[in-house]
Design an enzyme around this catalytic site. Structure first.
Site, PDB file in Angstrom:
ATOM      1  N   CYS A 179       0.837  -1.193   0.000  1.00 14.68           N
ATOM      2  CA  CYS A 179       0.000   0.000   0.000  1.00 14.68           C
ATOM      3  C   CYS A 179       0.879   1.253   0.000  1.00 14.68           C
ATOM      4  O   CYS A 179       1.834   1.343  -0.760  1.00 14.68           O
ATOM      5  CB  CYS A 179      -0.960  -0.052   1.201  1.00 14.68           C
ATOM      6  N   ASN A 180       0.591   2.214   0.866  1.00 10.10           N
ATOM      7  CA  ASN A 180       1.392   3.431   0.911  1.00 10.10           C
ATOM      8  C   ASN A 180       2.739   3.228   1.577  1.00 10.10           C
ATOM      9  O   ASN A 180       3.569   4.148   1.596  1.00 10.10           O
ATOM     10  CB  ASN A 180       0.615   4.542   1.621  1.00 10.10           C
TER      11      ASN A 180
END
Length: 250
Positions: A121-122
């Protein structure tokens, strides 16, 4: 920290780890505001791998709150982290962590020595802030995709295409991405047979109930709400990542 000494769990450990297994050291970065679902698959898969040593890494040993209300004790401080990790994994963390002057150098150092590096993800943006994405092929969460090229990614793969492997770098979107990236690293480290067995042990067999977890399949109205919800956060991620990368390069 002394491992839980319960006969049932000891049996499970012995079933997955032969007595002569070489230690397999996995470091997972956690921090205030980390997203538990993006590290759960990594912990679950490698926790059952032969010789597994799971290190939940943070600057101190004080409890941190995963978002929301998922209090977790780090097991290993930065100072006590093994010199070389077999796997370094970074789940989604808040953008403020990208501005922490202790975190980026630590990740850059450990990633340079690790056999495998995972970004979920981030968390992929944090790897980018540490200079790890330069010249690489990578993906991330849907809203983080536009930032990747600014961090040196030469081939940005849109979200929804599974785990992207570039050498020893494994990047994926949120949630199930943590399981899938970890299973692919397991295959590379231990072979297909063990990876398939661990997938069975975990009964990893997703069945999305609505099939809207990918923006390509969701309604345009929901995607618009989602993008608006995440826009301020992603703006801060981009700002923090670029500032951290510039500092690291100085």
């Amino acid at each position: 920290m002394i491992p839980t000494n319960l006969p049932s769990l000891n049996h499970l450990r012995s079933a997955t780890t032969p007595k002569d297994a070489v230690p397999f050291r996995v470091g997972i970065l956690i921090a205030p505001g980390f997203i538990p679902m993006d590290m759960a698959g990594i912990q679950a898969v490698f926790g059952a791998a032969p010789g597994a040593e799971i290190h939940l890494l943070w600057k101190t040993s004080e409890a941190v709150e995963g978002f929301p209300n998922w209090w977790t004790l780090p097991t290993t401080t930065f100072a006590d982290c093994p010199e070389k990790l077999d796997v370094l994994a970074v789940p989604m963390l808040p953008p403020e962590i990208l501005s922490d002057p202790e975190v980026i150098p630590f990740i850059a150092e450990k990633a340079a020595k690790a056999s495998y590096v995972i970004g979920i993800c981030n968390g992929v943006l944090l790897l980018g802030a540490a200079g790890i994405l330069k010249g690489r092929r990578a993906t991330a969460s849907y809203n983080a995709i536009p930032t990747l090229s600014s961090l040196g990614v030469t081939e940005v793969v849109p979200s929804g295409n599974g785990t992207i492997v570039d050498g020893n770098l494994y990047t994926a979107g949120p949630g199930v991405g943590s399981f899938e990236a970890a299973l692919l690293v397991t295959e590379a480290a231990f072979g297909r047979q063990i990876a398939e067995l661990l997938a069975l042990v975990l009964e990893y067999d997703p069945h999305p109930p609505f099939n809207t977890g990918n923006p390509k399949n969701a309604s345009r109205a929901d995607v618009a709400v989602f993008e608006a919800m995440m826009a301020p956060l992603e703006s801060e991620y981009k700002r923090s990542a670029l500032v951290a990368l510039k500092t690291a390069e100085a």
